[in-house]
Design a protein around this motif. Sequence first.
Motif, PDB file in Angstrom:
ATOM      1  N   UNK A  60       0.844  -1.190   0.000  1.00 29.28           N
ATOM      2  CA  UNK A  60       0.000   0.000   0.000  1.00 29.28           C
ATOM      3  C   UNK A  60       0.884   1.246   0.000  1.00 29.28           C
ATOM      4  N   UNK A  61       0.281   2.388  -0.327  1.00 29.26           N
ATOM      5  CA  UNK A  61       1.012   3.657  -0.333  1.00 29.26           C
ATOM      6  C   UNK A  61       1.612   3.921   1.045  1.00 29.26           C
ATOM      7  N   UNK A  62       2.879   4.307   1.089  1.00 29.75           N
ATOM      8  CA  UNK A  62       3.559   4.566   2.350  1.00 29.75           C
ATOM      9  C   UNK A  62       4.317   3.355   2.859  1.00 29.75           C
ATOM     10  N   UNK A  63       4.264   2.233   2.087  1.00 32.00           N
ATOM     11  CA  UNK A  63       4.980   1.013   2.487  1.00 32.00           C
ATOM     12  C   UNK A  63       5.827   0.534   1.314  1.00 32.00           C
ATOM     13  N   UNK A  64       6.857  -0.266   1.614  1.00 33.89           N
ATOM     14  CA  UNK A  64       7.771  -0.756   0.591  1.00 33.89           C
ATOM     15  C   UNK A  64       8.061  -2.237   0.823  1.00 33.89           C
ATOM     16  N   UNK A  65       8.431  -2.914  -0.248  1.00 35.35           N
ATOM     17  CA  UNK A  65       8.749  -4.346  -0.161  1.00 35.35           C
ATOM     18  C   UNK A  65      10.180  -4.505   0.340  1.00 35.35           C
ATOM     19  N   UNK A  66      10.300  -5.153   1.495  1.00 36.56           N
ATOM     20  CA  UNK A  66      11.614  -5.423   2.069  1.00 36.56           C
ATOM     21  C   UNK A  66      11.756  -6.925   2.227  1.00 36.56           C
ATOM     22  N   UNK A  67      12.457  -7.556   1.301  1.00 33.80           N
ATOM     23  CA  UNK A  67      12.672  -9.011   1.302  1.00 33.80           C
ATOM     24  C   UNK A  67      11.347  -9.763   1.420  1.00 33.80           C
ATOM     25  N   UNK A  68      10.366  -9.354   0.623  1.00 30.82           N
ATOM     26  CA  UNK A  68       9.096 -10.070   0.559  1.00 30.82           C
ATOM     27  C   UNK A  68       8.064  -9.648   1.580  1.00 30.82           C
ATOM     28  N   UNK A  69       8.386  -8.660   2.423  1.00 31.67           N
ATOM     29  CA  UNK A  69       7.436  -8.177   3.442  1.00 31.67           C
ATOM     30  C   UNK A  69       7.267  -6.672   3.288  1.00 31.67           C
ATOM     31  N   UNK A  70       6.043  -6.218   3.347  1.00 31.63           N
ATOM     32  CA  UNK A  70       5.782  -4.780   3.233  1.00 31.63           C
ATOM     33  C   UNK A  70       6.075  -4.091   4.568  1.00 31.63           C
ATOM     34  N   UNK A  71       6.979  -3.117   4.515  1.00 30.33           N
ATOM     35  CA  UNK A  71       7.362  -2.367   5.721  1.00 30.33           C
ATOM     36  C   UNK A  71       7.156  -0.875   5.484  1.00 30.33           C
ATOM     37  N   UNK A  72       7.136  -0.125   6.557  1.00 30.89           N
ATOM     38  CA  UNK A  72       6.880   1.312   6.483  1.00 30.89           C
ATOM     39  C   UNK A  72       8.034   2.044   5.787  1.00 30.89           C
ATOM     40  N   UNK A  73       7.687   3.010   4.947  1.00 25.55           N
ATOM     41  CA  UNK A  73       8.676   3.906   4.335  1.00 25.55           C
ATOM     42  C   UNK A  73       8.900   5.079   5.290  1.00 25.55           C
ATOM     43  N   UNK A  74      10.182   5.305   5.687  1.00 23.89           N
ATOM     44  CA  UNK A  74      10.484   6.456   6.555  1.00 23.89           C
ATOM     45  C   UNK A  74      10.749   7.664   5.660  1.00 23.89           C
ATOM     46  N   UNK A  75       9.667   8.406   5.383  1.00 25.24           N
ATOM     47  CA  UNK A  75       9.774   9.552   4.473  1.00 25.24           C
ATOM     48  C   UNK A  75      10.711  10.623   5.028  1.00 25.24           C
ATOM     49  N   UNK A  76      10.871  10.657   6.358  1.00 21.90           N
ATOM     50  CA  UNK A  76      11.668  11.721   6.977  1.00 21.90           C
ATOM     51  C   UNK A  76      13.173  11.521   6.792  1.00 21.90           C
ATOM     52  N   UNK A  77      13.559  10.276   6.445  1.00 24.35           N
ATOM     53  CA  UNK A  77      14.995  10.003   6.292  1.00 24.35           C
ATOM     54  C   UNK A  77      15.432  10.022   4.831  1.00 24.35           C
ATOM     55  N   UNK A  78      14.532  10.368   3.926  1.00 28.36           N
ATOM     56  CA  UNK A  78      14.884  10.411   2.507  1.00 28.36           C
ATOM     57  C   UNK A  78      15.788  11.605   2.208  1.00 28.36           C
ATOM     58  N   UNK A  79      16.526  11.463   1.115  1.00 29.21           N
ATOM     59  CA  UNK A  79      17.493  12.512   0.764  1.00 29.21           C
ATOM     60  C   UNK A  79      16.795  13.825   0.422  1.00 29.21           C
ATOM     61  N   UNK A  80      15.658  13.729  -0.236  1.00 29.10           N
ATOM     62  CA  UNK A  80      14.893  14.932  -0.549  1.00 29.10           C
ATOM     63  C   UNK A  80      13.928  15.211   0.598  1.00 29.10           C
ATOM     64  N   UNK A  81      14.015  16.363   1.245  1.00 28.51           N
ATOM     65  CA  UNK A  81      13.118  16.672   2.369  1.00 28.51           C
ATOM     66  C   UNK A  81      11.662  16.754   1.901  1.00 28.51           C
ATOM     67  N   UNK A  82      10.782  16.262   2.765  1.00 27.40           N
ATOM     68  CA  UNK A  82       9.349  16.286   2.431  1.00 27.40           C
ATOM     69  C   UNK A  82       8.642  17.440   3.130  1.00 27.40           C
ATOM     70  N   UNK A  83       9.247  17.972   4.186  1.00 29.40           N
ATOM     71  CA  UNK A  83       8.686  19.141   4.861  1.00 29.40           C
ATOM     72  C   UNK A  83       9.577  20.332   4.476  1.00 29.40           C
ATOM     73  N   UNK A  84       9.129  21.136   3.534  1.00 33.04           N
ATOM     74  CA  UNK A  84       9.989  22.128   2.879  1.00 33.04           C
ATOM     75  C   UNK A  84       9.808  23.556   3.388  1.00 33.04           C
ATOM     76  N   UNK A  85       8.804  23.783   4.217  1.00 29.90           N
ATOM     77  CA  UNK A  85       8.593  25.160   4.684  1.00 29.90           C
ATOM     78  C   UNK A  85       9.549  25.475   5.822  1.00 29.90           C
ATOM     79  N   UNK A  86       9.794  26.766   6.017  1.00 33.08           N
ATOM     80  CA  UNK A  86      10.742  27.217   7.032  1.00 33.08           C
ATOM     81  C   UNK A  86      10.226  26.888   8.433  1.00 33.08           C
ATOM     82  N   UNK A  87      11.145  26.474   9.295  1.00 33.81           N
ATOM     83  CA  UNK A  87      10.873  26.153  10.706  1.00 33.81           C
ATOM     84  C   UNK A  87       9.965  24.930  10.869  1.00 33.81           C
ATOM     85  N   UNK A  88      10.034  24.004   9.906  1.00 30.45           N
ATOM     86  CA  UNK A  88       9.260  22.755   9.997  1.00 30.45           C
ATOM     87  C   UNK A  88      10.189  21.580  10.239  1.00 30.45           C
ATOM     88  N   UNK A  89       9.648  20.540  10.879  1.00 32.93           N
ATOM     89  CA  UNK A  89      10.366  19.273  11.001  1.00 32.93           C
ATOM     90  C   UNK A  89       9.416  18.128  10.640  1.00 32.93           C
TER      91      UNK A  89
END
Length: 361
Positions: free
Chosen positions: A284-313
């Motif tokens: 499902x959206x927000x999950x990824x296949x990890x060795x045959x099991x769907x696990x959560x995607x950590x969007x916060x650790x991706x190289x491209x930031x997902x929270x782009x506004x100033x003073x956001x985390x």
Amino acid sequence: MLSTGPELRLLRLLSCLTLVLLCQVTDAKKDLKSACNTCRQITENFNKGFERTANQNFGGGNTAWEERKLSKYETSEIRLMEIVEGLCDSSSFECNHMVEEHEEHFETWWFKRKTKHPDLHKWFCIETIKVCCPKGTFGPDCNACVGGSERPCHGNGACDGDGTRGGNGKCSCHHGYTGEFCLDCIDGYFNEVRNDSFSLCTECHFSCKTCTGANNQDCDECKEGWEEDDQETCVDVNECSKDPVPCKEDQYCLNTEGSYSCKACDKVCSGCTGAGPDNCQACASGYQDTEGTCTDVDECSQSEPVCTKEHQECVNNQGSYTCICFEGYEEQDGECVQTQQPDTAEESEASEATASPHGEL
């Protein structure tokens, strides 16, 4: 040719009269059954009262003198009256009416018939006031039930009116049995033993609708959800192997004996073949296949930031993420604005007062 005029009115009148008579006959049969049940309850209560008073006496100070002069309490009219007074509840009109109507019969039995006829129900209800019949018989003339009075309905059912002056003597068969004489078996049962006066119906194998024996090879017809194989044995139909599968896209099929069920896929799946995150057809959206099991995607650790506004985390959560303002900031109109501190506010007010042209003179 259709009846008209007087003929039609006469036909309607006869129909109404027939219906009224049928209702009256039905009510009369119910009343006869009810009268016997009332009588049976009276005699049962009499026997209980007889046992309750077995060790009592007159209750006076000189019991020996009283019994010598007034006859023994055991066979006395006083004991009889104490028993009779407890035969009915005060709210039971039918019971009280029957006792009052036939009170002299209790006296006759008590003083003259008890020794020769110890069974009060038989003497009073069956032979004297004739509202009941012997067990295994029914109706005004106490005719034998179907199958005979010894084994009504051949032991496989209940005789309508059994033991009463009412009913029609027809059999209501026990579960597994059917027919006028309760000798036949219903679907799902077979005659393990059968003759003209005895029948034993035994349940078929659970895969059989009808059968001649107890195993799934003995089925005449398979139940729904089962089918005959090459050996003419009823085996389970695997509905889950059919194409298309009988379940929705977000469900998986679970086969059971003779049926199936549809179960919800794990929330991490987009379509699945079984339970859990390791049986997903796709993640499902927000999950990824990890060795045959769907696990959560950590969007916060991706190289491209997902929270782009100033003073956001970025805060990661299962299947998604959330953008929140830094500590000391709050969201206003979609932007993170610094929260004004109390000390800063006071300093700002003081500065404004100093700069005012209407300050101290």
